[in-house]
Design a protein around this motif. Structure first.
Motif, PDB file in Angstrom:
ATOM      1  N   GLN A 138       0.829  -1.200   0.000  1.00 30.55           N
ATOM      2  CA  GLN A 138       0.000   0.000   0.000  1.00 30.55           C
ATOM      3  C   GLN A 138       0.866   1.253   0.000  1.00 30.55           C
ATOM      4  O   GLN A 138       0.559   2.232  -0.696  1.00 30.55           O
ATOM      5  CB  GLN A 138      -0.928  -0.013   1.223  1.00 30.55           C
ATOM      6  CG  GLN A 138      -1.815   1.214   1.364  1.00 30.55           C
ATOM      7  CD  GLN A 138      -2.861   1.315   0.286  1.00 30.55           C
ATOM      8  OE1 GLN A 138      -3.192   0.323  -0.353  1.00 30.55           O
ATOM      9  NE2 GLN A 138      -3.378   2.505   0.070  1.00 30.55           N
ATOM     10  N   SER A 139       1.959   1.233   0.772  1.00 30.10           N
ATOM     11  CA  SER A 139       2.880   2.372   0.786  1.00 30.10           C
ATOM     12  C   SER A 139       3.487   2.584  -0.601  1.00 30.10           C
ATOM     13  O   SER A 139       3.597   3.725  -1.075  1.00 30.10           O
ATOM     14  CB  SER A 139       3.997   2.131   1.807  1.00 30.10           C
ATOM     15  OG  SER A 139       3.485   2.032   3.116  1.00 30.10           O
ATOM     16  N   GLU A 140       3.872   1.485  -1.253  1.00 30.94           N
ATOM     17  CA  GLU A 140       4.451   1.599  -2.592  1.00 30.94           C
ATOM     18  C   GLU A 140       3.415   2.117  -3.583  1.00 30.94           C
ATOM     19  O   GLU A 140       3.742   2.909  -4.476  1.00 30.94           O
ATOM     20  CB  GLU A 140       4.987   0.239  -3.043  1.00 30.94           C
ATOM     21  CG  GLU A 140       6.185  -0.246  -2.237  1.00 30.94           C
ATOM     22  CD  GLU A 140       6.728  -1.570  -2.747  1.00 30.94           C
ATOM     23  OE1 GLU A 140       6.167  -2.099  -3.733  1.00 30.94           O
ATOM     24  OE2 GLU A 140       7.708  -2.072  -2.170  1.00 30.94           O
ATOM     25  N   ASN A 261      -1.292  -3.345  -7.356  1.00 32.22           N
ATOM     26  CA  ASN A 261      -2.667  -3.611  -6.941  1.00 32.22           C
ATOM     27  C   ASN A 261      -2.939  -5.108  -6.861  1.00 32.22           C
ATOM     28  O   ASN A 261      -3.575  -5.589  -5.910  1.00 32.22           O
ATOM     29  CB  ASN A 261      -3.638  -2.961  -7.933  1.00 32.22           C
ATOM     30  CG  ASN A 261      -3.819  -1.478  -7.691  1.00 32.22           C
ATOM     31  OD1 ASN A 261      -4.219  -1.063  -6.618  1.00 32.22           O
ATOM     32  ND2 ASN A 261      -3.507  -0.677  -8.685  1.00 32.22           N
ATOM     33  N   PHE A 262      -2.464  -5.854  -7.862  1.00 34.62           N
ATOM     34  CA  PHE A 262      -2.666  -7.300  -7.865  1.00 34.62           C
ATOM     35  C   PHE A 262      -1.954  -7.952  -6.681  1.00 34.62           C
ATOM     36  O   PHE A 262      -2.514  -8.806  -5.986  1.00 34.62           O
ATOM     37  CB  PHE A 262      -2.158  -7.891  -9.180  1.00 34.62           C
ATOM     38  CG  PHE A 262      -2.205  -9.392  -9.223  1.00 34.62           C
ATOM     39  CD1 PHE A 262      -3.398 -10.053  -9.477  1.00 34.62           C
ATOM     40  CD2 PHE A 262      -1.061 -10.143  -8.990  1.00 34.62           C
ATOM     41  CE1 PHE A 262      -3.452 -11.438  -9.501  1.00 34.62           C
ATOM     42  CE2 PHE A 262      -1.102 -11.531  -9.022  1.00 34.62           C
ATOM     43  CZ  PHE A 262      -2.305 -12.176  -9.281  1.00 34.62           C
ATOM     44  N   LEU A 263      -0.700  -7.553  -6.432  1.00 34.22           N
ATOM     45  CA  LEU A 263       0.063  -8.131  -5.334  1.00 34.22           C
ATOM     46  C   LEU A 263      -0.578  -7.820  -3.978  1.00 34.22           C
ATOM     47  O   LEU A 263      -0.606  -8.665  -3.084  1.00 34.22           O
ATOM     48  CB  LEU A 263       1.503  -7.613  -5.368  1.00 34.22           C
ATOM     49  CG  LEU A 263       2.346  -8.036  -6.582  1.00 34.22           C
ATOM     50  CD1 LEU A 263       3.692  -7.331  -6.557  1.00 34.22           C
ATOM     51  CD2 LEU A 263       2.546  -9.545  -6.599  1.00 34.22           C
ATOM     52  N   MET A 264      -1.109  -6.610  -3.824  1.00 37.13           N
ATOM     53  CA  MET A 264      -1.732  -6.234  -2.558  1.00 37.13           C
ATOM     54  C   MET A 264      -3.022  -7.025  -2.336  1.00 37.13           C
ATOM     55  O   MET A 264      -3.296  -7.493  -1.232  1.00 37.13           O
ATOM     56  CB  MET A 264      -2.023  -4.738  -2.540  1.00 37.13           C
ATOM     57  CG  MET A 264      -2.509  -4.228  -1.185  1.00 37.13           C
ATOM     58  SD  MET A 264      -2.662  -2.442  -1.132  1.00 37.13           S
ATOM     59  CE  MET A 264      -4.029  -2.215  -2.251  1.00 37.13           C
ATOM     60  N   ASN A 265      -3.813  -7.193  -3.393  1.00 35.43           N
ATOM     61  CA  ASN A 265      -5.040  -7.982  -3.267  1.00 35.43           C
ATOM     62  C   ASN A 265      -4.726  -9.443  -2.932  1.00 35.43           C
ATOM     63  O   ASN A 265      -5.432 -10.078  -2.135  1.00 35.43           O
ATOM     64  CB  ASN A 265      -5.847  -7.903  -4.558  1.00 35.43           C
ATOM     65  CG  ASN A 265      -6.459  -6.534  -4.773  1.00 35.43           C
ATOM     66  OD1 ASN A 265      -6.686  -5.798  -3.820  1.00 35.43           O
ATOM     67  ND2 ASN A 265      -6.718  -6.165  -6.015  1.00 35.43           N
ATOM     68  N   ALA A 266      -3.673  -9.979  -3.558  1.00 33.81           N
ATOM     69  CA  ALA A 266      -3.278 -11.357  -3.264  1.00 33.81           C
ATOM     70  C   ALA A 266      -2.832 -11.499  -1.812  1.00 33.81           C
ATOM     71  O   ALA A 266      -3.135 -12.502  -1.141  1.00 33.81           O
ATOM     72  CB  ALA A 266      -2.159 -11.789  -4.210  1.00 33.81           C
TER      73      ALA A 266
END
Length: 299
Positions: A138-140, A261-266
């Motif tokens: 989220q920070s990134e 976004n994909f990595l954060m959702n995963a």
């Protein structure tokens, strides 16, 4: 740290860099580069700083969950005065004395180690670890958005400053032309109609110049909203050079593999899975090893 910028950020902004021409006129004045402006945003933008602090909080939350896996040690110390009455001496040979008070103390040390709780505690630790990773992503993501907006605002400042510079040249040329036509009118070599036309063109250009000045103030305000207060500066076009030379297909592959976004959702999905496992573990028996030592002292 505050200057951490993920690789995917620059990949995502590559097309924005390449969308501007590399040729521009040299101007005088204090020059502030895009790189320096980005550093201002990374260090001063409150949204980025809040996200980084939340990332730290997520790390502390993980440490808090890990604490239950370690032995829990309790120490209890009791101290007081004990009253002795003569009537308490029931031994016939005992010497009956006066009533008195004696100090007493008790020391208790206990240790409790969790052995098994259906993996509920360990799943909770894993859940918070994945949430910590989500907080980092989220920070990134916020950094990427702020950097992209900063670059766009900086380029708007560059374009408006360049427009004003071009207006200065244009108005100067119109002024010279108007002066020449005025001399020709006074000499009878030119009509007043042409002079009026030249004057109207000059007034129109000056009006556009004032509008461009107002637009520059607006773009500077937008930029400083992201970076904090900046010194008076002249923007310059970024030089991409050999910073990134990449084929489009390879760029698309990297963009897909590093989609924040994909990595954060995963990561959030994985945290929910650990939370479910933790809840299921609560229905299983809990095993603890308890060791206790007690010592008392009376005088």
């Amino acid at each position: 740290g505050l200057t951490r910028v993920p690789r995917r950020t620059f990949l995502g902004l590559l097309l924005l860099f390449l969308s501007f021409s590399a040729s521009h006129a040299e101007e005088s004045g204090f020059e502030l580069s895009l790189q320096s402006t980005i550093l201002f945003a990374l260090h001063n933008n409150p949204e980025i700083n809040i996200a980084l602090e939340q990332e730290k909080q997520a790390g502390f939350s993980t440490q808090e969950a890990e604490a239950i896996l370690y032995p829990q040690v309790d120490v209890t110390v009791k101290a007081g005065e004990e009253y002795n009455a003569p009537a308490n001496f029931v031994d016939p040979d005992a010497i009956i004395g006066k009533s008195n008070t004696n100090p007493s103390a008790e020391f208790i040390l206990s240790a409790n180690q969790l052995i098994y709780d259906g993996l509920s505690s360990r799943e909770e630790v894993k859940r918070r670890e994945t949430l910590q990773e989500s907080s980092k992503l989220q920070s990134e993501l916020i950094q990427e958005r702020i950097l992209q907006t900063t670059i766009e605002a900086y380029m708007e400042v560059y374009k408006m400053q360049k427009t004003l510079h071009e207006y200065d040249d244009f108005i100067g040329k119109l002024t010279k032309i108007g002066n020449k036509i005025n001399l020709m009118v006074e000499a009878g070599a030119e009509s007043k109609t042409k002079l009026k036309y030249a004057e109207s063109r000059l007034a129109f250009a000056q009006s556009d110049y004032q509008n461009a000045q107002a637009a520059l103030i607006d773009t500077l305000t937008d930029l400083e909203f992201l970076t904090g207060k900046l010194p008076d500066f002249r923007a310059k076009l970024p030089e991409v050079g050999d910073l990134v030379q990449i084929e489009l297909d390879h760029y698309k592959q990297l963009a897909e593999e590093n989609n924040t976004n994909f990595l954060m959702n995963a990561s959030d999905k994985k945290a929910l899975e650990h939370q479910l496992n933790s809840v299921n573990g609560r229905f299983l028996p809990t095993v603890n090893m308890i060791v206790e030592m007690s010592q008392s002292h009376d005088t």
